[in-house]
Design a protein around this motif. Structure first.
Motif, PDB file in Angstrom:
ATOM      1  N   ALA A 125       0.844  -1.191   0.000  1.00 57.10           N
ATOM      2  CA  ALA A 125       0.000   0.000   0.000  1.00 57.10           C
ATOM      3  C   ALA A 125       0.882   1.244   0.000  1.00 57.10           C
ATOM      4  O   ALA A 125       2.030   1.219   0.456  1.00 57.10           O
ATOM      5  CB  ALA A 125      -0.920  -0.004   1.215  1.00 57.10           C
ATOM      6  N   ILE A 126       0.348   2.343  -0.516  1.00 59.68           N
ATOM      7  CA  ILE A 126       1.045   3.621  -0.528  1.00 59.68           C
ATOM      8  C   ILE A 126       0.313   4.555   0.438  1.00 59.68           C
ATOM      9  O   ILE A 126      -0.866   4.870   0.241  1.00 59.68           O
ATOM     10  CB  ILE A 126       1.080   4.241  -1.940  1.00 59.68           C
ATOM     11  CG1 ILE A 126       1.674   3.251  -2.946  1.00 59.68           C
ATOM     12  CG2 ILE A 126       1.882   5.541  -1.937  1.00 59.68           C
ATOM     13  CD1 ILE A 126       3.112   2.883  -2.676  1.00 59.68           C
ATOM     14  N   GLU A 127       1.032   4.967   1.491  1.00 58.99           N
ATOM     15  CA  GLU A 127       0.457   5.866   2.485  1.00 58.99           C
ATOM     16  C   GLU A 127       1.435   7.001   2.749  1.00 58.99           C
ATOM     17  O   GLU A 127       2.606   6.751   3.068  1.00 58.99           O
ATOM     18  CB  GLU A 127       0.173   5.122   3.801  1.00 58.99           C
ATOM     19  CG  GLU A 127      -1.234   4.605   3.906  1.00 58.99           C
ATOM     20  CD  GLU A 127      -1.598   4.332   5.366  1.00 58.99           C
ATOM     21  OE1 GLU A 127      -0.678   4.284   6.203  1.00 58.99           O
ATOM     22  OE2 GLU A 127      -2.784   4.156   5.656  1.00 58.99           O
ATOM     23  N   ASN A 128       0.967   8.218   2.555  1.00 60.30           N
ATOM     24  CA  ASN A 128       1.797   9.395   2.797  1.00 60.30           C
ATOM     25  C   ASN A 128       3.102   9.331   1.999  1.00 60.30           C
ATOM     26  O   ASN A 128       4.172   9.721   2.493  1.00 60.30           O
ATOM     27  CB  ASN A 128       2.099   9.540   4.297  1.00 60.30           C
ATOM     28  CG  ASN A 128       0.837   9.693   5.133  1.00 60.30           C
ATOM     29  OD1 ASN A 128      -0.124  10.357   4.704  1.00 60.30           O
ATOM     30  ND2 ASN A 128       0.815   9.089   6.312  1.00 60.30           N
ATOM     31  N   GLY A 129       3.006   8.809   0.786  1.00 60.28           N
ATOM     32  CA  GLY A 129       4.180   8.742  -0.069  1.00 60.28           C
ATOM     33  C   GLY A 129       5.129   7.612   0.259  1.00 60.28           C
ATOM     34  O   GLY A 129       6.170   7.482  -0.388  1.00 60.28           O
ATOM     35  N   ARG A 130       4.798   6.790   1.249  1.00 64.90           N
ATOM     36  CA  ARG A 130       5.642   5.663   1.632  1.00 64.90           C
ATOM     37  C   ARG A 130       4.977   4.350   1.238  1.00 64.90           C
ATOM     38  O   ARG A 130       3.750   4.224   1.247  1.00 64.90           O
ATOM     39  CB  ARG A 130       5.913   5.682   3.138  1.00 64.90           C
ATOM     40  CG  ARG A 130       6.699   6.890   3.617  1.00 64.90           C
ATOM     41  CD  ARG A 130       7.017   6.760   5.081  1.00 64.90           C
ATOM     42  NE  ARG A 130       7.812   5.584   5.344  1.00 64.90           N
ATOM     43  CZ  ARG A 130       8.174   5.183   6.592  1.00 64.90           C
ATOM     44  NH1 ARG A 130       7.760   5.864   7.646  1.00 64.90           N
ATOM     45  NH2 ARG A 130       8.892   4.100   6.740  1.00 64.90           N
ATOM     46  N   GLU A 131       5.802   3.395   0.885  1.00 69.45           N
ATOM     47  CA  GLU A 131       5.324   2.074   0.476  1.00 69.45           C
ATOM     48  C   GLU A 131       5.332   1.142   1.681  1.00 69.45           C
ATOM     49  O   GLU A 131       6.359   0.972   2.353  1.00 69.45           O
ATOM     50  CB  GLU A 131       6.224   1.520  -0.630  1.00 69.45           C
ATOM     51  CG  GLU A 131       5.689   0.261  -1.274  1.00 69.45           C
ATOM     52  CD  GLU A 131       6.503  -0.153  -2.481  1.00 69.45           C
ATOM     53  OE1 GLU A 131       6.393  -1.324  -2.904  1.00 69.45           O
ATOM     54  OE2 GLU A 131       7.270   0.690  -3.005  1.00 69.45           O
ATOM     55  N   VAL A 132       4.171   0.553   1.967  1.00 67.81           N
ATOM     56  CA  VAL A 132       3.998  -0.291   3.136  1.00 67.81           C
ATOM     57  C   VAL A 132       3.511  -1.661   2.686  1.00 67.81           C
ATOM     58  O   VAL A 132       2.551  -1.780   1.927  1.00 67.81           O
ATOM     59  CB  VAL A 132       2.979   0.327   4.125  1.00 67.81           C
ATOM     60  CG1 VAL A 132       2.863  -0.546   5.371  1.00 67.81           C
ATOM     61  CG2 VAL A 132       3.377   1.744   4.483  1.00 67.81           C
TER      62      VAL A 132
END
Length: 842
Positions: free
Chosen positions: A126-133
């Protein structure tokens, strides 16, 4: 005070501990990896129907993802092969709240992969706040894995047919007829040693990506809905142009739906539909079958559409009406069957023990040419066989140009001559002893300065050899073989906004190479650590819009051809490939606009340019042309009716988002469209426009000529009698020929060579040569032969026999001979194509 102090200090210590714990927890939470949104779910992974698992290929996957949350979700599907490190394929996804969607993901299989089965591992981030999780379930990442076997089937067949009718009870009368269309597909495969495995595309739309179609050799369509969808028709057009085989069952489909698959000079129109209980099949094949094997009698009527066609070859006919038509479309073949499928079937008498190789029916002997054509391996594309040394030769520092060096040398010689003449007139030749060295030193100074100015470190650059091929119906393909030089490692992306892919070199070991697909047409090849030095990559993109056609017309000087507008630069080193095996150079009539093809400049060997002085760049291009037009049994010949030329690089190809110096050139293949001349026009048809075919009455395979490559065979020592037909372009027919020019180059020591007009009633010997060793040229003006060319076909017989007589054991029978070329050029006047036009031509 003391009791208060004793009570205050423990409380203060406890408060400090709580504050410290709270602060450490906040800091820990700040440093912890953010969790992915709970609504994003990855619940299914499957192999796309059309994909094939083979070394060096691409696996097409379908990943199903849902968003059960209340906010939009963005993520990436990340796929890789187990054991294939340093390379991954990504697909960006975006889902609205409550949306469920299926995404395509393509994963490349390294040619070095030897393990079977292979495991494909796909994770969802997932992409959250520009970070890949990475999504996790508990402590484990959410992962889907597929285990796949390499495909052993050499030929892959995809079918789109109507839904098979439900079988009634066996005691019902009359019994349910077999699903003939499907049985025909199975019978044709099993007869050739293949299995029943087919790709069923009956209940889903056709794949649109060019990558998906790479694993399919044959597509059989008998379903109207397939050809009613514009996107599916476009995909089929590209499939045909790239060498695929398509069989259209016309008894199930209206003829008008086939028109978009045809090129400009092809037509097929239905006159009527009939039902036959008795028929005799006529076959255009070297194999002659008895009448009883070509006769069909049936209690149930067999439907047939009677059609008129143009631009195709009738392989089977009934009462003069086509039953099967083969049409060349680009590099592929379109076969149209007008006779109902059940007429092409016969009961099978023996069965294989393998259930996957069993069928209740077989195809009759007279159908064999269609089955063998449909179920044949696609030959390698000629562009794939071109060696990619061209980009490497462009990497390096610039050098002083030949023009500059030549000008300096010419100036040096001129000054030296002037000095010599001046001292001779002065009467003191002793001065020349110091004047000559001075002039030499003065001449070397500009060369030294120019070399110093040019000398520099090799800049970071990318050099490309592009192949831009366009289709007659619009769109095309750009393939690139490229090389990159970096002075130091760097992070950069190869970005494209067109459907396609890129493949980096297998020798790159640094970083992780990621092919990221953003949507159907937008993708990029990324690596945070591209290595320094020189390395290669290949790319391919499809062009769905834009049309480039070269317009041609016949004149009394030859074929005049005009280039389309919109090329990246002026066309250079033009080669016209009208028929296989006879590429030709052209003379410019109007600079950068129109050219003339008259057969004076054959392109072959090292001659691929009209320039008198060949530059280094033209030498590199000649090498590419040689590889491209090299005759081979394992790959296709370059597409006929095509104009090849060199231009600058096309901007639609993928580009690097890093400041790299860009070098290279593009070899462009433009389809050629010839106009029909006016009635009564005087035309000259040079030999590159005349095709050599088997004779209609005797379509046997020739031992001295390869009809597929258009090339004459090599040396042989056998006596030969070969029948060939020389066929004019259909645009020039009918024609009142006034003369035929012959150019025959045959080396046949101690052989008697004859060229005969091979009409059955009264053959005429055109020429007889004894032990020929030099080319022979002549003109045919016999009215009987010229009149035979009226319909655009001239049948000739080549006879090569032992000059010593009939003794096959004589010494001369072991001496080899060879035909280098036999070229016919025709002068004539066009005739009306129907009786509605009246001219003074007789």
């Amino acid at each position: 005070m003391l009791p208060f102090a004793n009570g205050f200090m423990p409380g203060l210590i406890l408060f400090a501990i709580l504050i410290g714990w709270s602060t450490s927890e906040v800091a820990a939470n700040a440093n912890a990896e953010p969790t992915a949104p709970a609504g994003l779910e990855f619940f299914r992974l499957s192999k796309a129907p059309v994909t094939r698992i083979k070394k060096g290929g691409m696996i097409a996957l379908q990943a199903s993802v849902r968003n059960s949350g209340k906010v939009p979700a963005v993520g990436q599907l990340v796929g890789r092969l187990a054991g294939q490190s340093g390379e991954e394929d990504r697909r960006q996804i975006e889902l609205a709240p409550g949306e469920e969607k299926e995404f395509d993901l393509h994963i490349r299989i390294s040619p070095k992969t030897n393990t079977s089965p292979i495991s494909v591992i796909v994770t969802l981030n997932a992409i959250e706040n520009g970070r890949e999780v990475m999504l996790k379930k508990g402590d484990e990442p959410v992962t889907e894995t597929l285990t796949l076997q390499f495909d052993e089937e050499p030929i892959s067949t995809a079918i789109a047919l109507p839904i098979e009718p439900f079988d009634g009870a066996y005691w019902r009368w009359p019994p349910t007829e077999p699903y003939a269309s499907y049985e025909l597909v199975l019978a044709s495969r099993i007869d050739l040693g293949l299995t029943r495995r087919c790709i069923l595309l009956d209940s889903e739309p056709l794949p649109l990506s060019s990558v998906d179609w790479k694993g399919v050799e044959t597509f059989i369509v008998g379903k109207r809905e397939t050809l009613m969808d514009a996107a599916s028709v476009t995909a089929l057009q590209a499939f045909l142009q790239r060498g695929g085989h398509v069989l259209v069952l016309l008894d199930e489909i209206d003829t008008s739906m086939v028109r978009p698959l045809l090129v400009y000079d092809q037509q097929c129109e239905t006159m009527e539909t009939v039902e036959l209980n008795h028929l005799v099949m006529k076959i255009n094949s070297p194999t002659e079958l008895p009448l009883k094997d070509r006769t069909i009698d049936s209690d149930q009527p067999m439907r047939m559409k009677r059609v008129l066609q143009q631009g195709g070859r009738v392989t089977h006919s009934i009462d003069g009406w086509p039953a099967a038509i083969s049409m060349k479309v680009g590099d592929g073949e379109l076969i149209i069957a007008t006779l109902e499928s059940k007429a092409w079937l016969a009961p099978r008498k023996t069965q294989s023990s393998d259930q996957m190789s069993q069928s209740a029916f077989t195809a009759p002997l007279w159908e064999g040419t269609i089955s063998s054509s449909l179920n044949s391996t696609r030959l390698t594309e000629p562009y794939d066989a071109v060696e990619a040394t061209y980009p490497l030769q462009l990497i390096g520092s610039p050098v002083v140009s030949r023009q500059w060096v030549g000008s300096i040398l010419i100036g040096f010689c001129a000054l030296l001559i002037a000095a010599g003449v001046g001292t001779a007139f002065a009467g003191d030749l002793r001065r020349i002893g110091w004047i000559a060295p001075a002039v030499a030193m003065a001449s070397t100074a500009p060369l030294i300065l120019a070399a110093t100015w040019k000398r520099s470190d090799i800049p970071s650059m990318v050099s490309e050899l592009q192949f831009a091929q366009f289709w007659p119906n619009g769109g095309g393909l750009i393939r690139s073989k490229s090389a990159v030089y970096l002075s130091e490692s760097r992070s950069m992306d190869l970005v494209s906004h067109t459907d396609g892919f890129a493949v980096p070199s297998e020798n790159i070991e640094s970083g992780v190479r990621s092919l990221i697909a953003k949507d159907f047409e937008s993708w990029q090849l990324s690596n945070a650590d591209w290595p320094p030095g020189t390395w290669r990559y290949q790319s391919e993109v499809a062009l769905s819009d834009g049309s480039y056609l070269a317009k041609a017309k016949l004149t009394d000087k030859g074929m005049v051809l005009e280039f389309p507008q919109g090329l990246p630069s002026s066309p250079e080193d033009v080669v016209v490939n009208f028929n296989p095996g006879s590429p030709s150079l052209a003379n410019w009539i109007e600079p950068n606009r129109s050219i003339l093809v008259n057969g004076d400049l054959p392109a072959d060997g090292n001659r691929w340019t009209t320039s008198s002085i060949v530059s280094d760049e033209q030498g590199r291009r000649a090498t590419v042309y040689n590889n491209l037009f090299l005759a081979s049994e394992t790959r296709r010949s370059p597409t006929p009716r095509t104009v090849f030329c060199w231009t600058g690089l096309w901007p639609q190809s993928p580009t690097w988002n890093s400041p790299l110096e860009r070098r290279g050139a593009s070899l462009v293949a433009i389809p050629l469209e010839m106009a029909v001349p006016d009635v009564g026009a005087n035309v000259y048809i040079p030999y590159p426009l005349i095709r050599v075919e088997p004779q209609e009455e005797n379509p046997a395979v020739s031992t001295i000529f390869n009809f597929r490559t258009g090339r004459w065979a090599g040396e042989t020592s056998l006596d030969t009698e070969a029948d060939l037909s020389f066929v004019l372009p259909p645009e020039a027919v009918p024609l009142a020929a006034s003369s035929i020019q012959l150019d025959w180059d045959i080396v046949a020591p101690r052989r008697k060579v004859r060229l005969i007009w091979s009409i059955k009633d009264s053959p005429i010997e055109i020429v007889e040569l004894n032990s020929p060793s030099i080319p022979w040229k002549g003109t045919i003006d016999d009215p009987r032969i010229l009149n035979d060319l009226r319909d655009g076909r001239l049948d000739l017989r080549i006879s090569v026999t032992n000059a010593d007589g009939v003794d096959s054991n004589s010494q001369s029978s072991f001496i080899s001979w060879q035909i280098k070329h036999l070229r016919l050029s025709v002068n004539g006047q066009t005739l009306p194509r129907n009786n509605l036009v009246q001219t003074g031509v007789k």
